[in-house]
Every structure is written in C-alpha cells, then in structure tokens.
Design an enzyme around this catalytic site. Sequence first.
Site, PDB file in Angstrom:
ATOM      1  N   TYR A 231     -13.011 -12.764 -20.958  1.00 22.36           N
ATOM      2  CA  TYR A 231     -11.910 -13.308 -22.245  1.00 22.36           C
ATOM      3  C   TYR A 231     -12.957 -12.892 -23.533  1.00 22.36           C
ATOM      4  CZ  TYR A 231      -8.149 -15.220 -19.766  1.00 22.36           C
ATOM      5  OH  TYR A 231      -6.994 -15.286 -19.005  1.00 22.36           O
TER       6      TYR A 231
ATOM      7  N   ASP B 246     -10.366 -12.909  -3.515  1.00 18.85           N
ATOM      8  CA  ASP B 246      -9.414 -12.600  -2.658  1.00 18.85           C
ATOM      9  C   ASP B 246      -8.774 -13.251  -1.363  1.00 18.85           C
ATOM     10  OD1 ASP B 246     -11.557 -11.674  -1.630  1.00 18.85           O
ATOM     11  OD2 ASP B 246     -11.087  -9.575  -1.190  1.00 18.85           O
TER      12      ASP B 246
ATOM     13  N   ASP C  62      -2.079 -20.155 -11.713  1.00 20.18           N
ATOM     14  CA  ASP C  62      -0.657 -19.809 -11.587  1.00 20.18           C
ATOM     15  C   ASP C  62      -0.352 -19.846 -10.470  1.00 20.18           C
ATOM     16  OD1 ASP C  62      -0.623 -19.649 -14.471  1.00 20.18           O
ATOM     17  OD2 ASP C  62       0.705 -17.811 -14.370  1.00 20.18           O
TER      18      ASP C  62
ATOM     19  N   LYS D 234     -16.809 -13.256  -6.541  1.00 24.01           N
ATOM     20  CA  LYS D 234     -16.675 -11.800  -5.966  1.00 24.01           C
ATOM     21  C   LYS D 234     -17.925 -11.195  -5.656  1.00 24.01           C
ATOM     22  CE  LYS D 234     -13.787  -8.394  -4.501  1.00 24.01           C
ATOM     23  NZ  LYS D 234     -13.147  -8.574  -3.456  1.00 24.01           N
TER      24      LYS D 234
ATOM     25  N   ASP E  80      -7.780 -18.278 -14.363  1.00 27.34           N
ATOM     26  CA  ASP E  80      -6.427 -17.957 -14.738  1.00 27.34           C
ATOM     27  C   ASP E  80      -5.369 -17.713 -13.611  1.00 27.34           C
ATOM     28  OD1 ASP E  80      -4.684 -17.910 -16.824  1.00 27.34           O
ATOM     29  OD2 ASP E  80      -4.829 -15.569 -16.671  1.00 27.34           O
TER      30      ASP E  80
HETATM   31  C1  IPM Z   1      -3.608 -20.127 -19.456  1.00 24.00           C
HETATM   32  C2  IPM Z   1      -3.136 -18.898 -20.302  1.00 24.00           C
HETATM   33  C3  IPM Z   1      -3.932 -18.427 -21.352  1.00 24.00           C
HETATM   34  C4  IPM Z   1      -4.974 -17.918 -20.727  1.00 24.00           C
HETATM   35  C5  IPM Z   1      -3.145 -17.158 -22.297  1.00 24.00           C
HETATM   36  C6  IPM Z   1      -1.896 -17.693 -22.911  1.00 24.00           C
HETATM   37  C7  IPM Z   1      -4.346 -16.924 -23.218  1.00 24.00           C
HETATM   38  O1  IPM Z   1      -2.779 -18.064 -19.341  1.00 24.00           O
HETATM   39  O2  IPM Z   1      -3.741 -21.110 -20.213  1.00 24.00           O
HETATM   40  O3  IPM Z   1      -3.685 -20.128 -18.329  1.00 24.00           O
HETATM   41  O4  IPM Z   1      -5.125 -16.895 -20.148  1.00 24.00           O
HETATM   42  O5  IPM Z   1      -6.079 -18.780 -20.636  1.00 24.00           O
HETATM   43 MG    MG Z   2      -3.004 -18.587 -17.475  1.00 28.90          MG
END
Ligand code: IPM
Ligand code: MG
Length: 355
Positions: free
Chosen positions: A141, A223, A251, A191, A247
């Site tokens: 990032y 993975d 999710d 990794k 990240d």
């Molecule tokens: C998160 C989001 C952010 C990230 C985006 C919106 C920049 O996906 O907080 O997980 O990737 O950190």
């Molecule tokens: Mg995210």
Amino acid sequence: MKASIALTPGDGIGPEVVQEARLVLEAVAQRHGHEFKFSEHLLGGCAIDARGTALPDETLAAARAADAVLLGAVGGPKWDDPQAKVRPEQGLLAIRQALGLYANVRPVRPHPALARLSPLKPERVAGVDFVVIRELTGGLYFGTPKGRTMTPEGERAVDTLVYTEGEIRRIVKLAFQMAQQRRQLVTSVDKANVLESSRLWRKVAIEIGKLFPDVKLEHQLVDSCAMRLITHAAHFDVIVTENMFGDILTDEAAVLAGSLGVLPSASLGGSRLGLYEPIHGSAPDIAGRGSANPVGTILSAAMLLRHSLGLEKEAREIEGAVNLALEEGKHTADLDAKNPLSTAQMGEAVRERLA
Ligand code: IPM
Ligand code: MG
C-alpha cells in the site's frame, strides 16, 4: 471520565450508522457519568466535494487532538473514475498513516443467531472466535517506487512490497500480547516460499516468539490460510499478517459472521489514539434509506471505549446489548429479516438493552 471523540461519518451509509453509534455512546456516557465531547469532520468523497482533498488538514488536526476517531465509510460511484486525481480511499490511507496506526484489529466471532446466514455449514462456523491483526501502514500500500511510466512496449506499472524489521516486530509483538489474553496461539501468515519480505517476516516472528514462551507460534502460507479459514476457522486464535494479505483475508473471514454489517475494527498505533470503523464499506446502493445495519459501527464504538479510553466494563455493556438484541431477533434487512428494523430502530434496540 472526559473524552473527546472525532466523528468522520464519510460517505454513503456512513453518516447513518455513525449517528446510531454516537447515540449509543451518549447513552453509555449518561449511564456511567462520563462526558464525551463529539465533533464532526469531513473525510473521503464528501471532503473531496467540499475541499478538493480526501483528508482536509482540519480533519487531521481534529483527529490528532481527539482521544479517538470513529469513522463510517468512504467512497462511492460518484468518485470512482479511475482517471481521477483524488479518490476517497486516499483519505483513509492518509489518516491511518499520518496517525501512525500500524495495527488493524479485526475480531471475528460469529453470533449464533446469525449462523444460518453464513453460506458455510453450521458445523464449520461453530466455535469460531479469532482476531486478525493486519499490518496497516506498510507493504504494497505504501512502498516506493510506486507508479506508472510509459515504455516503448506500452505502460509499465510498479508497486513495492517492503517491510523493515522494526515494522514487523511491533505488529507481531502486539499479536503475541493479544494471544496471551486469549487462547495463546499466534498464526503468522506469509508467503515465505516466494517472497523475500515474507522470509524476513517469518524470521522476526520467530525471534519475537521466543520472548513469549507461553504462546504457541505457527506459520501458515497465505494461500493455505485462505483455505483453512473456510475449512477449519475454529482453529485460529490470533492471526497476524502484512497489509495486503490482511485486507483480503479479513473480507473472507467476514463471510463466517453471516454479514459484513456486524463486524467492527480498530486501527491502533503507539499511543491511545485509535481509529474505529465498521469493516463494511459505504454501500451506496442503500445509502439514505435508513436501512443499513449499524451494528458494525456500534461494536466499533465498543472497541473505542476498550482500546482508547480504557473503559472495558462499558465496552462489554455495549457488546452485551448487541448480543441480546440479535438473539431476540432484532435484525436489519441485511440479516434476512422478515420485518426488518430500520437503522434507527436497531440502534434503539441496542440502547434499550444496555444494562
Ligand atoms: C479496508 C478497505 C481499505 C483497505 C480500502 C477502502 C482502501 O478495503 O479497510 O479493508 O484496503 O485498507
Ligand atoms: Mg478491505
């Protein structure tokens, strides 16, 4: 106690869910004789519209001066043009970096009342209770060089995955400290079979692990971790990993809980100041309808009380009230309710159960 809390509601459903979390915090303050001072600031797309930048100076200054920041969500189709010079997400990345919030803490503990909503079989979700500690201010990032150049063969783009020992040490240490308070297991995700930065990550994790003999350390390739999060999620206690892996994995982990709408997060650094936000996004498709689930933000407010203000009892009170409300079938539309509550009704249902 007295505390000042900066609110950055942001875009989409952000303002709706932050409002409910604020009312919950006010109710808690009143019950326990605390004095919370709230101020509201622009961040994300709304800041781009009003000030031409996703993180205005005044917002950053207010965040620095506050004890904690509570954020709704940023982004939306209005600002999605890939050619745009400023994007709402930049505001989020910039505030994390400027405040030195290197640790993103995302607890995943599916509520039994929501187990039926998970696409996974109930036995795969039973007993799941872990926390992901995601490194937040390094890696792909923020690494440089970063950018695009023109070459004779067309455009070339580069992102850089870079970590220093110091950056790895502080985040891994935090993971071990958390594991001490939990089930004493740290899973360090990397990794290392391919990436040099991961081999350094693993070396540092082993070194830090020696300082915590009471905690077991295991290493897992990212993975296969993605796979085990679905097949054996109950195994995990504390997962620690770099920015991009974290990240993606968080999710994925959210699916276990049945809805993105119920999961909170905390971004912490070296001081008490932290930034708290639900893990869901701005959900532009339902913005302004009063139907969003405020639970993720309300639970983020509980984390705020715990980590920035040291109010553990009050944090638990909020978590208890949320659990009770969910158990009693108080559900917003995302939870597949027959007669869904509105955002405001859900907030009220939580406030009524504070005890
Ligand atoms: C998160 C989001 C952010 C990230 C985006 C919106 C920049 O996906 O907080 O997980 O990737 O950190
Ligand atoms: Mg995210």
